[in-house]
Design a protein around this motif. Sequence first.
Motif, PDB file in Angstrom:
ATOM      1  N   TRP A  38       1.174  -1.061   0.001  1.00 33.21           N
ATOM      2  CA  TRP A  38       0.032  -0.211   0.472  1.00 33.21           C
ATOM      3  C   TRP A  38       0.858   1.082  -0.382  1.00 33.21           C
ATOM      4  N   ASP A  39       1.865   1.111   0.546  1.00 34.59           N
ATOM      5  CA  ASP A  39       2.830   2.513   0.901  1.00 34.59           C
ATOM      6  C   ASP A  39       2.776   3.209  -1.099  1.00 34.59           C
TER       7      ASP A  39
ATOM      8  N   TYR B 169      -0.079   3.935  -2.184  1.00 34.81           N
ATOM      9  CA  TYR B 169      -0.225   5.915  -1.835  1.00 34.81           C
ATOM     10  C   TYR B 169       0.582   6.755  -2.593  1.00 34.81           C
ATOM     11  N   ALA B 170       2.301   6.322  -2.744  1.00 36.21           N
ATOM     12  CA  ALA B 170       2.564   7.500  -2.690  1.00 36.21           C
ATOM     13  C   ALA B 170       2.801   7.461  -4.323  1.00 36.21           C
TER      14      ALA B 170
END
Lengths: 144, 415
Positions: free
Chosen positions: A22-23, A26-27
Amino acid sequence: MNISIDDIQKEIIEDFSIFDNWDDKYAYIIECGKKLKPLAPEYKTETNLVRGCQSQVWLHAEHKDGVVNFYADSDAIIVKGLISLLVRVLSGHTAEHIVKSDLYFIDKIGMQSHLSMTRSNGLASMLKTMKVKALLFLEQEKAN
Amino acid sequence: MGTTIQTLEHNLDIAEIRRQFPVLNQQVNDKPLVYLDNAATTQKPLAVIDALKNYYQKDNANIHRGIHTLAERATADFEKTRDAVKTFIGAEYREEIIFTKGTTEGINLVAQTWGRANLKEGDEILLSAMEHHSNMVPWQMIAHEKKALIKIIPINDAGELLMDEYEQLLNSRTKLVAVVHASNALGTINPIKQIVQLAHRHGAVVLIDGAQSTSHLDIAVSDWSADFFVFSGHKVYGPTGVGVLYGKRALLEAMPPYQGGGEMIGEVRYDGFTWNELPYKFEAGTPNIADVIALKAALDFIDVLGKQNIRSYENSLLQYAYSKLEHLEGLRFIGTAKEKVSIQSFVFNDIHHQDLGIILDKEGIAIRTGHHCTQPLMGRLAITGTSRASFAVYNTIEEIDRLEAGLKKAIKLFR
């Protein structure tokens, strides 16, 4: 523009398929938000405002040469990134295509939780606002 | 900042307390849940969950009217909660305890009954700048109807009431002062006793919103001489849908009923009715029996731990949070009053609170973001909203470390 709403959705799903956490996802959305051209101040009007409990969203639509183009902005960057995807999918198509479109990419890229986000700020209500604006253009077309 | 809040001794077994809250033991987005949204609602201990289950499995019956055994058991348990609340908030009579849906309904009840009977054109209502919408809108509604005026007690930048200004605002036209005991957005504890004393000098009635204070602070309505006090069950480890309105007996006696229906009547004829005695006069219809009964289990839970112990422990959590968060670049604390409950709001100049909330949720951390139903206060502080961490007795130092780590991760992502 020849590329269809469907094709753009497939493109986005493809873009997101490379992220396995998810990092990164979202980035990328944050990046999209930062890249979205800021809305000109004259369009940040009360009528273009989608007021939410958490953040503010402005959505401006233009109908020119038979197609609709959307312009959007928000004070929150993730929301702005998500709208930029909606703008990318729906801009440049006829009002009729926009009204009839089925947007499945949100689910496919794992952003369905944002569909029902707090109050009127969810993607669902932004999408609805975009379709309503397209529908008004469609009615104008028919009236002319 | 916050230097006068002392880290006091406590003798609580936090691990054991946490075991009483099954909801805390879960993964959110593959991370152990860190629940720091306690000012919105607290989680429920097993004793409360069991009380609800027990009632429906063994005692369910309508109260006050039935002659059978179940009805008597349910009635007795329901009324036991009234006695427990009376003691918990330091009231004089059990008749002064009215069960409501929650804080909001309590305030609306007072506005629509006491307000309608007592306010007239030109009267003044004093509210503080930090009131929740629920202690603002009901007064705006009745003020509009009665052509009464609302005046606002200002605050300083730390979020403390300006007591001198308050004194200046009081006059013979002041009919009511409605003030929050502890601010939901800022954590500020207001000097209730002093507020009541000053108001009474001018003959004004005082309503205290105890939604955020009742789980943290000693409540002594009689000692304060407060006229009305309201709180919600779900913010004191109890169920949702139940709350309490305390009113001084003489005031409640003089007030007309709120809603009409069963229970609240003495006698009904085709051409009219008489109303029941206190407290039933204000409890029309079948009440929220199960939740009222379970509320006692919540108050017992607090009593067993001891308010002093809870307050000391929560203060130490708040202090620890200050020490961890103040180093984060670009973070500004909102609400830096000397006297506070365990609520801390903060903002970043360059990161929107909604963005922060989304990323923290991905990390399994629940905080509150937004205007906290205090839009006028946000306007006064020239911000659109805050991120708010609020601590309860089951929170830990380790969870605050997780919050710090989550914020660092968010900062990296957004900058």
